[in-house]
Design a protein around this motif. Structure first.
Motif, PDB file in Angstrom:
ATOM      1  N   ASN A  10       0.828  -1.198   0.000  1.00 44.64           N
ATOM      2  CA  ASN A  10       0.000   0.000   0.000  1.00 44.64           C
ATOM      3  C   ASN A  10       0.867   1.255   0.000  1.00 44.64           C
ATOM      4  OD1 ASN A  10      -2.540   1.433   0.178  1.00 44.64           O
ATOM      5  ND2 ASN A  10      -1.885   1.945   2.251  1.00 44.64           N
ATOM      6  N   PHE A  11       1.914   1.260   0.828  1.00 43.32           N
ATOM      7  CA  PHE A  11       2.800   2.422   0.882  1.00 43.32           C
ATOM      8  C   PHE A  11       3.432   2.689  -0.485  1.00 43.32           C
ATOM      9  CE2 PHE A  11       7.104   4.066   1.107  1.00 43.32           C
ATOM     10  CZ  PHE A  11       6.856   5.306   1.642  1.00 43.32           C
ATOM     11  N   PHE A  12       4.001   1.651  -1.099  1.00 44.33           N
ATOM     12  CA  PHE A  12       4.670   1.846  -2.384  1.00 44.33           C
ATOM     13  C   PHE A  12       3.684   2.201  -3.489  1.00 44.33           C
ATOM     14  CE2 PHE A  12       8.096  -0.481  -0.220  1.00 44.33           C
ATOM     15  CZ  PHE A  12       9.099   0.456  -0.409  1.00 44.33           C
ATOM     16  N   ASN A  13       2.475   1.702  -3.421  1.00 42.21           N
ATOM     17  CA  ASN A  13       1.444   2.094  -4.375  1.00 42.21           C
ATOM     18  C   ASN A  13       1.137   3.581  -4.235  1.00 42.21           C
ATOM     19  OD1 ASN A  13      -0.628   1.596  -6.387  1.00 42.21           O
ATOM     20  ND2 ASN A  13      -2.060   1.943  -4.707  1.00 42.21           N
ATOM     21  N   CYS A  14       0.971   4.039  -2.998  1.00 36.68           N
ATOM     22  CA  CYS A  14       0.705   5.462  -2.757  1.00 36.68           C
ATOM     23  C   CYS A  14       1.878   6.321  -3.207  1.00 36.68           C
ATOM     24  CB  CYS A  14       0.405   5.719  -1.287  1.00 36.68           C
ATOM     25  SG  CYS A  14      -1.155   5.033  -0.743  1.00 36.68           S
ATOM     26  N   LEU A  15       3.089   5.885  -2.920  1.00 37.61           N
ATOM     27  CA  LEU A  15       4.288   6.618  -3.323  1.00 37.61           C
ATOM     28  C   LEU A  15       4.311   6.792  -4.835  1.00 37.61           C
ATOM     29  CD1 LEU A  15       7.166   7.778  -2.710  1.00 37.61           C
ATOM     30  CD2 LEU A  15       7.992   5.446  -2.992  1.00 37.61           C
ATOM     31  N   LYS A  16       4.046   5.722  -5.566  1.00 38.29           N
ATOM     32  CA  LYS A  16       4.054   5.809  -7.023  1.00 38.29           C
ATOM     33  C   LYS A  16       2.920   6.689  -7.547  1.00 38.29           C
ATOM     34  CE  LYS A  16       4.392   1.297  -7.603  1.00 38.29           C
ATOM     35  NZ  LYS A  16       4.449  -0.011  -8.261  1.00 38.29           N
ATOM     36  N   CYS A  17       1.724   6.497  -7.016  1.00 40.48           N
ATOM     37  CA  CYS A  17       0.562   7.242  -7.515  1.00 40.48           C
ATOM     38  C   CYS A  17       0.613   8.728  -7.153  1.00 40.48           C
ATOM     39  CB  CYS A  17      -0.725   6.645  -6.971  1.00 40.48           C
ATOM     40  SG  CYS A  17      -1.104   5.040  -7.671  1.00 40.48           S
ATOM     41  N   GLU A  18       1.124   9.041  -5.968  1.00 49.63           N
ATOM     42  CA  GLU A  18       1.123  10.428  -5.494  1.00 49.63           C
ATOM     43  C   GLU A  18       2.372  11.209  -5.886  1.00 49.63           C
ATOM     44  OE1 GLU A  18       0.656  10.148  -1.281  1.00 49.63           O
ATOM     45  OE2 GLU A  18      -1.440   9.546  -1.427  1.00 49.63           O
ATOM     46  N   PRO A  48      -2.020  11.811   6.205  1.00 46.14           N
ATOM     47  CA  PRO A  48      -2.717  10.971   7.193  1.00 46.14           C
ATOM     48  C   PRO A  48      -2.853   9.528   6.698  1.00 46.14           C
ATOM     49  CG  PRO A  48      -4.299  12.316   6.015  1.00 46.14           C
ATOM     50  CD  PRO A  48      -2.937  12.706   5.509  1.00 46.14           C
ATOM     51  N   TYR A  49      -2.813   8.594   7.638  1.00 47.18           N
ATOM     52  CA  TYR A  49      -2.944   7.172   7.322  1.00 47.18           C
ATOM     53  C   TYR A  49      -4.126   6.601   8.103  1.00 47.18           C
ATOM     54  CZ  TYR A  49       1.536   7.192   4.975  1.00 47.18           C
ATOM     55  OH  TYR A  49       2.557   7.438   4.097  1.00 47.18           O
ATOM     56  N   SER A  50      -4.959   5.823   7.426  1.00 40.21           N
ATOM     57  CA  SER A  50      -6.146   5.257   8.065  1.00 40.21           C
ATOM     58  C   SER A  50      -5.779   4.330   9.218  1.00 40.21           C
ATOM     59  CB  SER A  50      -7.000   4.511   7.043  1.00 40.21           C
ATOM     60  OG  SER A  50      -6.289   3.421   6.494  1.00 40.21           O
ATOM     61  N   GLY A  51      -4.691   3.596   9.084  1.00 42.08           N
ATOM     62  CA  GLY A  51      -4.271   2.664  10.132  1.00 42.08           C
ATOM     63  C   GLY A  51      -3.817   3.356  11.410  1.00 42.08           C
ATOM     64  N   LEU A  52      -3.563   4.654  11.321  1.00 37.43           N
ATOM     65  CA  LEU A  52      -3.132   5.432  12.496  1.00 37.43           C
ATOM     66  C   LEU A  52      -4.229   6.378  12.969  1.00 37.43           C
ATOM     67  CD1 LEU A  52       0.483   6.365  11.316  1.00 37.43           C
ATOM     68  CD2 LEU A  52      -0.209   4.471  12.790  1.00 37.43           C
ATOM     69  N   GLY A  53      -5.454   6.114  12.576  1.00 38.13           N
ATOM     70  CA  GLY A  53      -6.564   6.980  12.975  1.00 38.13           C
ATOM     71  C   GLY A  53      -6.596   8.275  12.194  1.00 38.13           C
ATOM     72  N   TRP A  54      -6.154   8.235  10.960  1.00 41.14           N
ATOM     73  CA  TRP A  54      -6.143   9.389  10.055  1.00 41.14           C
ATOM     74  C   TRP A  54      -5.265  10.530  10.560  1.00 41.14           C
ATOM     75  CZ3 TRP A  54      -7.198   8.279   5.353  1.00 41.14           C
ATOM     76  CH2 TRP A  54      -8.102   7.258   5.068  1.00 41.14           C
ATOM     77  N   ILE A  55      -4.122  10.187  11.127  1.00 48.81           N
ATOM     78  CA  ILE A  55      -3.114  11.193  11.460  1.00 48.81           C
ATOM     79  C   ILE A  55      -1.789  10.771  10.836  1.00 48.81           C
ATOM     80  CG2 ILE A  55      -4.260  11.951  13.582  1.00 48.81           C
ATOM     81  CD1 ILE A  55      -2.261  10.364  15.161  1.00 48.81           C
ATOM     82  N   ALA A  56      -0.863  11.713  10.753  1.00 50.39           N
ATOM     83  CA  ALA A  56       0.447  11.451  10.153  1.00 50.39           C
ATOM     84  C   ALA A  56       1.319  10.632  11.106  1.00 50.39           C
ATOM     85  CB  ALA A  56       1.132  12.766   9.820  1.00 50.39           C
ATOM     86  N   PRO A  57       2.245   9.841  10.574  1.00 46.23           N
ATOM     87  CA  PRO A  57       3.102   9.004  11.422  1.00 46.23           C
ATOM     88  C   PRO A  57       3.886   9.782  12.480  1.00 46.23           C
ATOM     89  CG  PRO A  57       3.258   8.261   9.168  1.00 46.23           C
ATOM     90  CD  PRO A  57       2.455   9.521   9.146  1.00 46.23           C
ATOM     91  N   ASN A  58       4.443  10.936  12.131  1.00 44.32           N
ATOM     92  CA  ASN A  58       5.190  11.710  13.125  1.00 44.32           C
ATOM     93  C   ASN A  58       4.292  12.169  14.274  1.00 44.32           C
ATOM     94  OD1 ASN A  58       7.482  11.385  11.611  1.00 44.32           O
ATOM     95  ND2 ASN A  58       7.553  13.489  10.861  1.00 44.32           N
ATOM     96  N   SER A  59       3.078  12.591  13.960  1.00 39.91           N
ATOM     97  CA  SER A  59       2.127  12.995  15.000  1.00 39.91           C
ATOM     98  C   SER A  59       1.728  11.812  15.866  1.00 39.91           C
ATOM     99  CB  SER A  59       0.872  13.613  14.364  1.00 39.91           C
ATOM    100  OG  SER A  59       1.207  14.752  13.623  1.00 39.91           O
ATOM    101  N   PHE A  60       1.532  10.665  15.248  1.00 45.58           N
ATOM    102  CA  PHE A  60       1.168   9.462  15.979  1.00 45.58           C
ATOM    103  C   PHE A  60       2.289   9.053  16.929  1.00 45.58           C
ATOM    104  CE2 PHE A  60       0.748   4.840  16.444  1.00 45.58           C
ATOM    105  CZ  PHE A  60      -0.572   4.755  16.898  1.00 45.58           C
ATOM    106  N   GLU A  61       3.520   9.105  16.452  1.00 53.21           N
ATOM    107  CA  GLU A  61       4.671   8.761  17.284  1.00 53.21           C
ATOM    108  C   GLU A  61       4.807   9.725  18.462  1.00 53.21           C
ATOM    109  OE1 GLU A  61       9.483   8.296  16.848  1.00 53.21           O
ATOM    110  OE2 GLU A  61       8.227   8.076  15.086  1.00 53.21           O
TER     111      GLU A  61
END
Length: 69
Positions: A10-18, A48-61
């Motif tokens: 999913n990450f690599f798909n998003c990276l390529k598409c975006e 934002p990532y759905s798996g993190l509750g729609w927040i960015a990884p740095n904010s989640f960390e």
């Protein structure tokens, strides 16, 4: 198990598409630098990532480290 790589795929798909499909790189080094910047400046900080509750990884960390302190 068929879903072992789902997160990475999913990450690599998003990276390529975006990002990657909108760029033209002259060298591998140029591509590596641009992709690193995309990941650090956008994907980890803003996107934002759905798996993190729609927040960015740095904010989640940061939220996790504040909760454990």
């Amino acid at each position: 198990m068929p879903h072992d790589n789902a997160v990475a795929e999913n990450f690599f798909n998003c990276l390529k598409c975006e990002f990657v499909h909108f760029q033209h790189f002259h060298t591998r080094k140029e591509a590596a630098v641009a992709i690193f910047r995309y990941i650090e400046a956008y994907s980890n900080s803003i996107r934002p990532y759905s798996g993190l509750g729609w927040i960015a990884p740095n904010s989640f960390e940061k939220m996790l480290s504040n909760a454990s302190a």
